[in-house]
Write a protein that holds these residues in place. Structure first.
Motif, PDB file in Angstrom:
ATOM      1  N   LEU A   1      41.135  33.188 -43.662  1.00 29.14           N
ATOM      2  CA  LEU A   1      41.083  31.734 -43.514  1.00 29.14           C
ATOM      3  C   LEU A   1      40.874  31.074 -44.872  1.00 29.14           C
ATOM      4  N   GLU A   2      40.059  31.686 -45.722  1.00 28.74           N
ATOM      5  CA  GLU A   2      39.835  31.144 -47.072  1.00 28.74           C
ATOM      6  C   GLU A   2      41.143  31.080 -47.868  1.00 28.74           C
ATOM      7  N   ASP A   3      41.968  32.125 -47.785  1.00 26.91           N
ATOM      8  CA  ASP A   3      43.260  32.126 -48.483  1.00 26.91           C
ATOM      9  C   ASP A   3      44.132  30.970 -48.009  1.00 26.91           C
ATOM     10  N   ILE A   4      44.211  30.810 -46.695  1.00 22.59           N
ATOM     11  CA  ILE A   4      45.061  29.764 -46.131  1.00 22.59           C
ATOM     12  C   ILE A   4      44.485  28.378 -46.431  1.00 22.59           C
ATOM     13  N   ASP A   5      43.173  28.233 -46.416  1.00 17.09           N
ATOM     14  CA  ASP A   5      42.550  26.961 -46.806  1.00 17.09           C
ATOM     15  C   ASP A   5      42.898  26.609 -48.252  1.00 17.09           C
ATOM     16  N   ASP A   6      42.797  27.591 -49.149  1.00 20.59           N
ATOM     17  CA  ASP A   6      43.129  27.351 -50.560  1.00 20.59           C
ATOM     18  C   ASP A   6      44.592  26.954 -50.706  1.00 20.59           C
ATOM     19  N   TRP A   7      45.462  27.626 -49.965  1.00 16.33           N
ATOM     20  CA  TRP A   7      46.885  27.307 -50.020  1.00 16.33           C
ATOM     21  C   TRP A   7      47.156  25.907 -49.454  1.00 16.33           C
ATOM     22  N   SER A   8      46.564  25.611 -48.285  1.00 15.46           N
ATOM     23  CA  SER A   8      46.871  24.340 -47.625  1.00 15.46           C
ATOM     24  C   SER A   8      46.320  23.133 -48.371  1.00 15.46           C
TER      25      SER A   8
ATOM     26  N   GLY B   1      45.469  24.232 -53.517  1.00 15.39           N
ATOM     27  CA  GLY B   1      44.701  24.913 -54.554  1.00 15.39           C
ATOM     28  C   GLY B   1      45.466  26.062 -55.177  1.00 15.39           C
ATOM     29  N   ILE B   2      46.344  26.683 -54.383  1.00 12.61           N
ATOM     30  CA  ILE B   2      47.184  27.764 -54.885  1.00 12.61           C
ATOM     31  C   ILE B   2      48.594  27.628 -54.319  1.00 12.61           C
ATOM     32  N   SER B   3      49.560  28.134 -55.049  1.00 15.43           N
ATOM     33  CA  SER B   3      50.961  28.097 -54.618  1.00 15.43           C
ATOM     34  C   SER B   3      51.268  29.311 -53.742  1.00 15.43           C
ATOM     35  N   ASN B   4      52.470  29.338 -53.193  1.00 13.42           N
ATOM     36  CA  ASN B   4      52.885  30.501 -52.398  1.00 13.42           C
ATOM     37  C   ASN B   4      52.831  31.769 -53.239  1.00 13.42           C
ATOM     38  N   ARG B   5      53.337  31.688 -54.459  1.00 10.94           N
ATOM     39  CA  ARG B   5      53.350  32.867 -55.324  1.00 10.94           C
ATOM     40  C   ARG B   5      51.935  33.306 -55.666  1.00 10.94           C
ATOM     41  N   GLU B   6      51.047  32.359 -55.910  1.00 13.09           N
ATOM     42  CA  GLU B   6      49.654  32.708 -56.193  1.00 13.09           C
ATOM     43  C   GLU B   6      48.974  33.315 -54.971  1.00 13.09           C
ATOM     44  N   LEU B   7      49.318  32.838 -53.785  1.00 11.46           N
ATOM     45  CA  LEU B   7      48.794  33.430 -52.553  1.00 11.46           C
ATOM     46  C   LEU B   7      49.285  34.867 -52.421  1.00 11.46           C
ATOM     47  N   LEU B   8      50.562  35.079 -52.640  1.00 11.87           N
ATOM     48  CA  LEU B   8      51.125  36.424 -52.593  1.00 11.87           C
ATOM     49  C   LEU B   8      50.434  37.337 -53.602  1.00 11.87           C
ATOM     50  N   ALA B   9      50.261  36.859 -54.825  1.00 13.11           N
ATOM     51  CA  ALA B   9      49.605  37.652 -55.868  1.00 13.11           C
ATOM     52  C   ALA B   9      48.165  37.980 -55.482  1.00 13.11           C
ATOM     53  N   ARG B  10      47.469  37.015 -54.917  1.00 11.82           N
ATOM     54  CA  ARG B  10      46.081  37.226 -54.495  1.00 11.82           C
ATOM     55  C   ARG B  10      46.001  38.328 -53.440  1.00 11.82           C
ATOM     56  N   LEU B  11      46.896  38.281 -52.466  1.00  8.44           N
ATOM     57  CA  LEU B  11      46.878  39.277 -51.404  1.00  8.44           C
ATOM     58  C   LEU B  11      47.225  40.676 -51.915  1.00  8.44           C
ATOM     59  N   CYS B  12      48.005  40.724 -52.980  1.00 10.34           N
ATOM     60  CA  CYS B  12      48.388  42.009 -53.579  1.00 10.34           C
ATOM     61  C   CYS B  12      47.430  42.447 -54.688  1.00 10.34           C
TER      62      CYS B  12
ATOM     63  N   VAL C   1      53.049  28.680 -43.234  1.00  6.71           N
ATOM     64  CA  VAL C   1      53.070  28.768 -44.702  1.00  6.71           C
ATOM     65  C   VAL C   1      54.510  28.671 -45.196  1.00  6.71           C
ATOM     66  N   PHE C   2      55.445  29.224 -44.453  1.00  9.92           N
ATOM     67  CA  PHE C   2      56.846  29.221 -44.873  1.00  9.92           C
ATOM     68  C   PHE C   2      57.592  27.993 -44.396  1.00  9.92           C
ATOM     69  N   ALA C   3      57.047  27.297 -43.398  1.00  7.41           N
ATOM     70  CA  ALA C   3      57.683  26.087 -42.897  1.00  7.41           C
ATOM     71  C   ALA C   3      57.361  24.891 -43.787  1.00  7.41           C
ATOM     72  N   ALA C   4      56.237  24.944 -44.488  1.00  3.02           N
ATOM     73  CA  ALA C   4      55.830  23.831 -45.341  1.00  3.02           C
ATOM     74  C   ALA C   4      56.599  23.863 -46.651  1.00  3.02           C
ATOM     75  N   ALA C   5      56.981  22.685 -47.122  1.00  4.04           N
ATOM     76  CA  ALA C   5      57.692  22.594 -48.391  1.00  4.04           C
ATOM     77  C   ALA C   5      56.736  22.865 -49.536  1.00  4.04           C
ATOM     78  N   LYS C   6      57.077  23.851 -50.351  1.00  3.84           N
ATOM     79  CA  LYS C   6      56.294  24.184 -51.550  1.00  3.84           C
ATOM     80  C   LYS C   6      57.273  24.373 -52.695  1.00  3.84           C
ATOM     81  N   ASP C   7      56.752  24.340 -53.905  1.00  2.03           N
ATOM     82  CA  ASP C   7      57.616  24.428 -55.070  1.00  2.03           C
ATOM     83  C   ASP C   7      57.987  25.854 -55.467  1.00  2.03           C
TER      84      ASP C   7
END
Length: 120
Positions: free
Chosen positions: A61-68, A71-82, A112-118
């Motif tokens: 939930l913390e990851d998704i809160d930061d993303w939403s 606070g972090i981009s999709n790529r940063e979320l991916l990097a965090r999880l990895c 996460v994938f339905a929302a427009a991100k850069d």
């Protein structure tokens, strides 16, 4: 609601203590089976270390809160999880990056994938 019968506000720390037992750090307990693994077709080298397999943990939930909260981009979320810097992920061969994105889709909510991100 005049406020006359309402209880006095409770400090955040006191409320947290009531809810979760204090401000101690909480940690998610994961086993090896909770992770997703991807063996790379074309390994990447980082600081002399050869990366041949990427391990991705489930999102929290913390990851998704930061993303939403942007606070972090999709790529940063991916990097965090990895547990890898985004710069390492950028060096993946395209077919490995596509395979990693398939795994990413399995561990984060669909919105996460339905929302427009850069970035992806």
């Amino acid at each position: 609601m005049t406020g006359a019968d309402e209880p006095a506000p409770v400090a955040a720390a006191a409320a947290a203590a009531e809810i979760g037992g204090g401000l101690e750090e909480a940690a998610l307990e994961l086993t090896d089976a909770d992770y997703r693994y991807l063996t790379l077709r074309r390994p990447v080298t980082r600081g002399g270390e050869r990366i041949v397999r990427i391990r991705m943990r489930p999102s929290t939930l913390e990851d998704i809160d930061d993303w939403s909260s942007a606070g972090i981009s999709n790529r940063e979320l991916l990097a965090r999880l990895c547990a890898l810097p985004p710069e390492v992920l950028k060096k993946l061969a395209w077919d490995d990056a596509e395979a990693l994105m398939e795994v990413f889709h399995q561990v984060v909510p669909e919105f996460v994938f339905a929302a427009a991100k850069d970035d992806a």
